[in-house]
Scaffold this active site. Structure first.
Site, mmCIF file in Angstrom:
data_model
loop_
_atom_site.group_PDB
_atom_site.id
_atom_site.type_symbol
_atom_site.label_atom_id
_atom_site.label_comp_id
_atom_site.label_asym_id
_atom_site.label_seq_id
_atom_site.Cartn_x
_atom_site.Cartn_y
_atom_site.Cartn_z
ATOM 1 N N ASP A 17 0.847 -1.193 0.000
ATOM 2 C CA ASP A 17 0.000 0.000 0.000
ATOM 3 C C ASP A 17 0.882 1.242 0.000
ATOM 4 O O ASP A 17 2.100 1.140 0.120
ATOM 5 C CB ASP A 17 -0.961 0.012 1.202
ATOM 6 N N ASP A 62 1.574 5.195 1.410
ATOM 7 C CA ASP A 62 1.307 6.261 2.367
ATOM 8 C C ASP A 62 1.848 7.560 1.786
ATOM 9 O O ASP A 62 2.875 7.559 1.094
ATOM 10 C CB ASP A 62 2.024 5.980 3.700
ATOM 11 N N ASP A 92 10.361 5.505 12.153
ATOM 12 C CA ASP A 92 11.055 4.512 12.975
ATOM 13 C C ASP A 92 12.464 4.161 12.508
ATOM 14 O O ASP A 92 13.428 4.342 13.238
ATOM 15 C CB ASP A 92 10.180 3.266 13.187
HETATM 16 P P1 ATP Z 1 4.614 -2.487 5.539
HETATM 17 O O1 ATP Z 1 5.272 -2.909 4.294
HETATM 18 O O2 ATP Z 1 4.511 -3.551 6.540
HETATM 19 O O3 ATP Z 1 3.324 -1.708 5.346
HETATM 20 P P2 ATP Z 1 5.570 0.091 6.351
HETATM 21 O O4 ATP Z 1 6.974 0.564 6.603
HETATM 22 O O5 ATP Z 1 4.841 0.731 5.232
HETATM 23 O O6 ATP Z 1 5.657 -1.465 6.183
HETATM 24 P P3 ATP Z 1 3.425 0.952 8.018
HETATM 25 O O7 ATP Z 1 2.965 0.394 9.299
HETATM 26 O O8 ATP Z 1 2.537 0.908 6.839
HETATM 27 O O9 ATP Z 1 4.796 0.242 7.700
HETATM 28 O O10 ATP Z 1 3.866 2.447 8.309
HETATM 29 C C1 ATP Z 1 4.188 3.388 7.281
HETATM 30 C C2 ATP Z 1 5.357 4.266 7.729
HETATM 31 O O11 ATP Z 1 4.990 5.005 8.883
HETATM 32 C C3 ATP Z 1 6.606 3.519 8.136
HETATM 33 O O12 ATP Z 1 7.395 3.202 7.029
HETATM 34 C C4 ATP Z 1 7.267 4.502 9.065
HETATM 35 O O13 ATP Z 1 7.931 5.523 8.350
HETATM 36 C C5 ATP Z 1 6.081 5.123 9.772
HETATM 37 N N1 ATP Z 1 5.743 4.412 11.018
HETATM 38 C C6 ATP Z 1 4.812 3.448 11.171
HETATM 39 N N2 ATP Z 1 4.743 3.030 12.427
HETATM 40 C C7 ATP Z 1 5.641 3.748 13.107
HETATM 41 C C8 ATP Z 1 6.037 3.800 14.480
HETATM 42 N N3 ATP Z 1 5.485 2.981 15.357
HETATM 43 N N4 ATP Z 1 6.989 4.691 14.819
HETATM 44 C C9 ATP Z 1 7.549 5.516 13.900
HETATM 45 N N5 ATP Z 1 7.224 5.510 12.617
HETATM 46 C C10 ATP Z 1 6.287 4.651 12.216
HETATM 47 MG MG MG Z 2 2.750 0.414 4.719
#
Ligand code: ATP
Ligand code: MG
Length: 479
Positions: free
Chosen positions: A87, A89, A163
């Protein structure tokens, strides 16, 4: 008020400090002066055709209205790794209200962290406004966990709040540039997960980051930077303050990542299974239970790898089965009747999880159904279940319950002959089924003891049809 004060003093006095710090450990304020690395298309190689319509449309719409807008986080990481993001963001300097006003099909959600969901056809793009890096005013609990954070900031601030360095890169689809404040590109190349800022402070703000690093390490096959890893074991207890619904969401991400086996191993390596989930503790310490759970997770990973659905009810039923089973056996040993004892054991197993993990009712209903059908499979062993076998086939949850029973057989919990009998029974036509129902039960046929106790008629055993087991039963598909 008092809590906030205490937590502030606590954090000030702690080794970690409160301000977000950069990857080098320097305060974010000083780091913010540093210009980010900006990569042009020739260097990053991302083509806009790899973006979803929603991601492009949202960024373009916001930029046309005079705002900054970038694809951010995991999607940029995955695009750079050549993986299709699951997805997209978007991060922007527009407030949630401004974003909402620009897109007709959008809504503002969240309290702890207000964001906007923008819909493009069936796609949902999550749009967040840049957050401030200064958390000194943020509301926290007594342990320093940030409860609410809706103070907006600059793009640099936003990067420092993310993060891991590889999750903190921005892609501008209009300028076609990648913007990297924290050395994410270098870490991506070195395949290393490095938390941004001081690890202890960042885990205290949000203990779920300890689970996230584990999940990303397993999913991406990255190593964990030693400074990022070091405090996890000592800080793991902080996970007990995280609301159970958030733990459940994170657990689902982990289990449905397509790398569940690797994730669970990694959790164990990081000493994160103790206390996080009573079920992981129990399971990983029972040889039979572990085999069963690992098989279930392996099947789940395979299904996800093939693009098939997975039912959370099946998965949780598998994770908690041995817990239920040992309670059930204890109750029966204490003289309880089999079925009431099973229902009681199921309730206890689910209730034990409730404090830690908010298993939704819909999912626990599925779990109960899968579990409560298990004795009906087992009963054909000595002939008792034969009468109702055909009826079980028609049960709405038969397929999931059958797949579950196969795992039990494969892990050595029940006799393989029972699984073979059911597999043959499913595949048989009416005449063959009738013959099977009047033949000797599997336990008798397999020569196991206790089988003839019912006085089931000893007849010549029918040749079984070839097993359709190659249909690779895995965790039941989501229905
Ligand atoms: P995935 O492929 O599992 O979706 P993702 O990195 O996109 O991995 P998400 O949970 O969708 O993870 O979160 C999107 C973004 O938001 C992360 O890449 C990070 O930059 C930020 N983020 C999400 N959760 C946190 C957190 N707990 N603390 C700090 N930043 C976060
Ligand atoms: Mg994501």
């Amino acid at each position: 008020m008092l809590r906030k004060f205490i937590s502030k003093v606590f954090r000030r006095g702690g080794a970690a400090g409160t301000t977000a710090t950069g990857a080098t450990g320097k305060p974010a304020a000083r780091q913010r002066k540093r210009a980010p690395t900006v990569l042009a298309k020739a260097e990053h190689g991302i083509g806009n055709e790899r973006l979803s319509r929603g991601a492009r449309g949202t960024c373009e719409g916001l930029q046309k209205a005079g705002h900054q807008a970038y694809v951010v986080g995991g999607a940029v990481r995955d695009l750079l790794l050549g993986v299709d993001p699951k997805d997209f963001d978007v991060a922007t300097d527009a407030t949630p209200e401004e974003v909402h006003a620009l897109f007709r099909r959008s809504r503002i959600i969240g309290r702890r962290f207000r964001i906007v969901h923008v819909m493009f056809g069936a796609e949902q793009v999550e749009v967040s406004t840049f957050r401030t890096a200064d958390l000194s005013e943020a509301e926290t609990d007594a342990h320093g966990r940030v409860l609410r954070d809706n103070t907006f900031g600059s793009m640099e601030d936003d990067a420092a709040r993310r993060d891991f360095t590889v999750n903190a890169m921005y892609y501008d689809p209009v300028a076609e540039t990648v913007i990297d404040y924290h050395g994410g590109i270098a870490d991506l190349r070195a395949r290393v997960l490095r938390i941004i800022g001081d690890p202890e402070a960042r885990y205290r703000e949000d203990p779920v980051r300890m689970l996230r690093v584990t999940r990303f390490a397993a999913k991406l096959g990255f190593s964990i930077d030693p400074r990022t890893r070091a405090p996890i074991k000592a800080m793991a207890d902080l996970l007990s303050n995280v609301p159970s619904s958030r733990l459940f969401d994170e657990m689902m991400k982990l289990l449905l990542s397509g790398h569940a086996v690797a994730c669970v191993r990694q959790l164990r390596d990081e000493h994160l299974h103790h206390g996080l989930l009573p079920l992981l503790d129990v399971i990983l310490e029972q040889p039979l239970g572990e085999k069963f759970v690992m098989l279930a997770l392996q099947r789940t990973d395979e299904r996800i790898g093939m693009g098939k659905g997975v039912s959370p009810g099946f998965l949780f039923a598998a994770l908690l089965w041995h817990e239920t089973l040992s309670r059930w056996n204890a109750l029966k040993d204490g003289g309880a009747h089999a079925m009431p004892a099973l229902y009681q054991a199921m309730n206890e197993a689910i209730d034990t999880q409730r404090d830690k993990l908010a298993i939704q009712n819909r999912i626990s209903a599925d779990m109960r159904e899968i579990w409560s059908l298990q004795p009906r499979f087992d009963r054909v062993r000595d002939g008792r279940g034969l009468r109702t076998a055909a009826k079980l086939l028609e049960h709405q949850r038969f397929r999931a319950a059958y797949d579950f029973m196969l795992l039990r057989a494969e892990s050595g919990e029940i006799d393989r002959a029972i699984a073979d009998w059911w597999t043959a029974f499913i595949d048989a036509d009416d005449a063959d089924r009738a013959a099977m129902l009047s033949a000797r039960p599997p336990a008798a046929a397999a020569g196991a003891d206790g089988a003839a106790a019912d006085g089931a008629p000893k007849r010549r055993r029918r040749r079984r049809r070839k097993s359709p087991g190659d249909a690779a039963p895995g965790p039941a598909a989501a229905d």
